[in-house]
Design a protein around this motif. Structure first.
Motif, PDB file in Angstrom:
ATOM      1  N   GLU A  24     -17.899  42.612  64.467  1.00 25.59           N
ATOM      2  CA  GLU A  24     -16.455  42.604  64.741  1.00 25.59           C
ATOM      3  C   GLU A  24     -15.671  41.888  63.644  1.00 25.59           C
ATOM      4  N   ASP A  25     -16.355  41.074  62.877  1.00 22.94           N
ATOM      5  CA  ASP A  25     -15.694  40.382  61.761  1.00 22.94           C
ATOM      6  C   ASP A  25     -15.808  41.182  60.460  1.00 22.94           C
ATOM      7  N   GLY A  26     -16.397  42.373  60.525  1.00 20.99           N
ATOM      8  CA  GLY A  26     -16.427  43.227  59.333  1.00 20.99           C
ATOM      9  C   GLY A  26     -17.696  43.170  58.506  1.00 20.99           C
ATOM     10  N   PHE A  27     -18.737  42.534  59.016  1.00 28.01           N
ATOM     11  CA  PHE A  27     -20.010  42.501  58.283  1.00 28.01           C
ATOM     12  C   PHE A  27     -20.880  43.709  58.644  1.00 28.01           C
ATOM     13  N   GLU A  28     -21.761  44.075  57.704  1.00 27.24           N
ATOM     14  CA  GLU A  28     -22.842  44.997  58.038  1.00 27.24           C
ATOM     15  C   GLU A  28     -24.004  44.141  58.538  1.00 27.24           C
ATOM     16  N   VAL A  29     -24.627  44.569  59.606  1.00 25.80           N
ATOM     17  CA  VAL A  29     -25.678  43.737  60.209  1.00 25.80           C
ATOM     18  C   VAL A  29     -26.979  44.520  60.300  1.00 25.80           C
ATOM     19  N   VAL A  30     -28.069  43.886  59.864  1.00 21.73           N
ATOM     20  CA  VAL A  30     -29.400  44.459  60.053  1.00 21.73           C
ATOM     21  C   VAL A  30     -30.202  43.483  60.893  1.00 21.73           C
ATOM     22  N   LEU A  31     -30.847  44.003  61.915  1.00 22.78           N
ATOM     23  CA  LEU A  31     -31.636  43.154  62.799  1.00 22.78           C
ATOM     24  C   LEU A  31     -33.119  43.329  62.517  1.00 22.78           C
ATOM     25  N   ILE A  32     -33.841  42.217  62.540  1.00 22.10           N
ATOM     26  CA  ILE A  32     -35.310  42.293  62.585  1.00 22.10           C
ATOM     27  C   ILE A  32     -35.732  41.590  63.866  1.00 22.10           C
ATOM     28  N   ASP A  33     -36.648  42.208  64.599  1.00 21.39           N
ATOM     29  CA  ASP A  33     -37.167  41.567  65.812  1.00 21.39           C
ATOM     30  C   ASP A  33     -38.539  42.169  66.093  1.00 21.39           C
ATOM     31  N   ASN A  34     -39.458  41.342  66.582  1.00 19.99           N
ATOM     32  CA  ASN A  34     -40.768  41.913  66.958  1.00 19.99           C
ATOM     33  C   ASN A  34     -40.812  42.270  68.449  1.00 19.99           C
ATOM     34  N   LEU A  35     -39.680  42.108  69.128  1.00 21.46           N
ATOM     35  CA  LEU A  35     -39.530  42.468  70.546  1.00 21.46           C
ATOM     36  C   LEU A  35     -40.490  41.682  71.442  1.00 21.46           C
ATOM     37  N   HIS A  36     -40.912  40.519  70.996  1.00 18.09           N
ATOM     38  CA  HIS A  36     -41.787  39.667  71.802  1.00 18.09           C
ATOM     39  C   HIS A  36     -41.111  39.275  73.110  1.00 18.09           C
ATOM     40  N   ASN A  37     -39.809  39.035  73.047  1.00 15.08           N
ATOM     41  CA  ASN A  37     -39.088  38.542  74.228  1.00 15.08           C
ATOM     42  C   ASN A  37     -37.744  39.261  74.388  1.00 15.08           C
ATOM     43  N   SER A  38     -37.685  40.517  73.920  1.00 12.00           N
ATOM     44  CA  SER A  38     -36.420  41.259  74.007  1.00 12.00           C
ATOM     45  C   SER A  38     -36.716  42.754  73.918  1.00 12.00           C
ATOM     46  N   GLU A  39     -35.670  43.545  74.078  1.00 14.35           N
ATOM     47  CA  GLU A  39     -35.821  45.007  74.138  1.00 14.35           C
ATOM     48  C   GLU A  39     -35.062  45.659  72.980  1.00 14.35           C
ATOM     49  N   ALA A  40     -35.636  46.772  72.475  1.00 14.62           N
ATOM     50  CA  ALA A  40     -34.972  47.498  71.382  1.00 14.62           C
ATOM     51  C   ALA A  40     -33.609  48.028  71.819  1.00 14.62           C
ATOM     52  N   GLU A  41     -33.469  48.286  73.112  1.00 19.30           N
ATOM     53  CA  GLU A  41     -32.226  48.852  73.619  1.00 19.30           C
ATOM     54  C   GLU A  41     -31.018  47.940  73.370  1.00 19.30           C
ATOM     55  N   VAL A  42     -31.293  46.661  73.142  1.00 25.50           N
ATOM     56  CA  VAL A  42     -30.191  45.724  72.873  1.00 25.50           C
ATOM     57  C   VAL A  42     -29.379  46.201  71.658  1.00 25.50           C
ATOM     58  N   ALA A  43     -30.056  46.809  70.683  1.00 27.55           N
ATOM     59  CA  ALA A  43     -29.327  47.300  69.496  1.00 27.55           C
ATOM     60  C   ALA A  43     -28.319  48.380  69.901  1.00 27.55           C
ATOM     61  N   GLU A  44     -28.732  49.255  70.840  1.00 25.23           N
ATOM     62  CA  GLU A  44     -27.809  50.301  71.336  1.00 25.23           C
ATOM     63  C   GLU A  44     -26.610  49.634  72.007  1.00 25.23           C
ATOM     64  N   ARG A  45     -26.906  48.589  72.764  1.00 23.01           N
ATOM     65  CA  ARG A  45     -25.841  47.936  73.528  1.00 23.01           C
ATOM     66  C   ARG A  45     -24.850  47.223  72.602  1.00 23.01           C
ATOM     67  N   ILE A  46     -25.374  46.655  71.532  1.00 24.19           N
ATOM     68  CA  ILE A  46     -24.475  46.059  70.528  1.00 24.19           C
ATOM     69  C   ILE A  46     -23.576  47.167  69.974  1.00 24.19           C
ATOM     70  N   GLY A  47     -24.173  48.343  69.778  1.00 23.34           N
ATOM     71  CA  GLY A  47     -23.410  49.507  69.307  1.00 23.34           C
ATOM     72  C   GLY A  47     -22.320  49.908  70.286  1.00 23.34           C
ATOM     73  N   LYS A  48     -22.656  49.856  71.570  1.00 23.23           N
ATOM     74  CA  LYS A  48     -21.651  50.221  72.593  1.00 23.23           C
ATOM     75  C   LYS A  48     -20.472  49.262  72.564  1.00 23.23           C
ATOM     76  N   ILE A  49     -20.765  47.989  72.379  1.00 29.71           N
ATOM     77  CA  ILE A  49     -19.689  46.991  72.391  1.00 29.71           C
ATOM     78  C   ILE A  49     -18.814  47.125  71.150  1.00 29.71           C
ATOM     79  N   THR A  50     -19.459  47.294  70.002  1.00 30.20           N
ATOM     80  CA  THR A  50     -18.719  47.193  68.733  1.00 30.20           C
ATOM     81  C   THR A  50     -18.322  48.553  68.146  1.00 30.20           C
ATOM     82  N   GLY A  51     -18.962  49.617  68.618  1.00 32.61           N
ATOM     83  CA  GLY A  51     -18.739  50.930  68.004  1.00 32.61           C
ATOM     84  C   GLY A  51     -19.635  51.174  66.797  1.00 32.61           C
ATOM     85  N   THR A  52     -20.413  50.179  66.411  1.00 34.30           N
ATOM     86  CA  THR A  52     -21.334  50.333  65.273  1.00 34.30           C
ATOM     87  C   THR A  52     -22.706  49.815  65.673  1.00 34.30           C
TER      88      THR A  52
END
Ligand code: UD1
Length: 342
Positions: A24-52
């Motif tokens: 939302e502040d105008g940065f390009e963001v790349v995530l790295i995660d091994n999904l040990h304690n989280s879900e890949a779907e979170v990236a989709e949800r970030i997309g839903k919130i921000t449009g990107t």
């Protein structure tokens, strides 16, 4: 051209909220995660919130070759926010080597990567746990670091030292360690939030799960502490306020506004809140009477700690905006939304 920020642990609780604020502040963001304690779907949800939707790469940064391969494909990373780490205090006592390995090898690999691929800035997720039980409250950044009570806490102390020494030896690397007090709450969209696997160790997810009937009752760990109501005191801050501080810290370094190459900030509200007060706040905003009982103290718990955030207020121009009730309300909305979905 948008500046590219690497967020490790980017699908985790604080990482995901920070990714939203960065985008939302105008940065390009790349995530790295091994999904040990989280879900890949979170990236989709970030997309839903921000449009990107940010790109998510799923691998373990303890794997140096995979991380090198990442940097070779991403020579344009401007800064790293390093969240990826294990954080369960109790588990760290039974599996210390897992904690030392995961939390420290990952950090060393990231710092080596910064040297090799000329990444100039890093923000490190640290914790108020480094202060132990402080003698003076509220606690300032120059309070003495106390011997760690858990291997988890020790990884944060050692992590800070590794970063400090690396910055001292490499004039092209800058760093900020952010010492979090107790982050709670969720994004107002209720699309992302804290989702511990198994039985929660932390207070607020335990409260919200109990209110939904997923847990029988909350156990309050002790009411015989030297505090006004006898329960422990913490400084609970809204995770979105916390996330915004990371954006500010990154910009401070990228815009050369930092006063020192290595800086440390406390991030909290400055208000101490007892466990019983936190429960009352939850009851107020949810309209639910929480089932709880007082049990014995939890080993290793700190009696009372809250931040003096005035250094961050002054230097970063940052302060918390949300109240305890607002943060609790979002935690509750998130818990209800995520259970409806699953
Ligand atoms: C703990 C760690 C901290 C770490 C954080 C990450 C310690 C001393 N601190 O914070 O270093 O960064 O987790 O997750 O372990 N409580 C209950 N019943 C519960 C759960 C908690 O009464 O079921 C109480 C605790 O006694 C404490 C407060 O709630 O007073 C907050 O606990 P928690 O959410 O676990 O956070 P910390 O212990 O502050």
């Amino acid at each position: 051209m948008k500046k590219k920020i690497l967020v490790t642990g980017g699908t985790g609780y604080i990482g995901s909220h920070t990714a939203v604020e960065l985008i939302e502040d105008g940065f390009e963001v790349v995530l790295i995660d091994n999904l040990h304690n989280s879900e890949a779907e979170v990236a989709e949800r970030i997309g839903k919130i921000t449009g990107t939707k940010p790109r998510l790469e799923v691998f373990d940064i303890c794997d140096r070759e995979k991380l090198n391969d990442f940097f070779q494909r991403n020579m344009d990373v401007s800064a790293i926010i390093h969240f990826a780490a294990y954080k369960a205090v109790g588990e760290s006592v039974s599996k210390p080597l897992d904690y030392y390995w995961n939390n420290l090898v990952s950090l060393i690999n990231i710092l080596e990567g910064m040297k090799d691929y000329a990444v100039p800035a890093i923000v490190f997720s640290s914790s108020c746990t480094v202060y132990g039980q402080p003698e003076k409250l509220p606690v300032t950044e120059d309070a003495p670091i106390q011997p760690a009570i858990s291997p988890y806490g020790n990884t944060k102390q050692i992590g800070e030292e590794i970063i400090r020494d690396t910055v001292a030896a490499n004039k092209n690397i800058r760093a900020v360690s952010l010492r979090y007090f107790n982050p709670i709450g969720a994004h107002k969209s209720a699309l992302i939030g804290e989702l511990p696997r198994g039985v929660p160790e932390n207070l607020v997810p335990f409260i919200t799960q109990t209110a939904l009937g997923l847990r029988d009752e909350l156990k309050i760990f002790g009411d015989d502490y030297d505090t006004p109501d006898g329960s422990c005191i913490r400084d609970y801050l809204h995770v979105v306020d916390l996330a915004k501080a990371h954006v500010i810290a990154v910009k401070r370094m990228l815009e050369n506004k930092n006063k020192h190459d290595y800086e440390v900030f406390n991030l909290g509200t400055g208000q101490g809140v007892s466990v019983l007060e936190a429960i009352k706040s939850f009851e107020r905003v949810s309209g639910i009477k929480l089932k709880y009982k007082i049990t014995g103290r939890r080993a290793g718990d700190i009696e009372k700690i809250w931040a003096d955030p005035s250094f961050a207020n002054r230097e970063l121009g940052w302060k918390t905006l949300s109240s305890l009730d607002e943060a609790m309300k979002t935690a509750w909305e998130w818990e209800k939304a995520v259970r409806k979905k699953n």
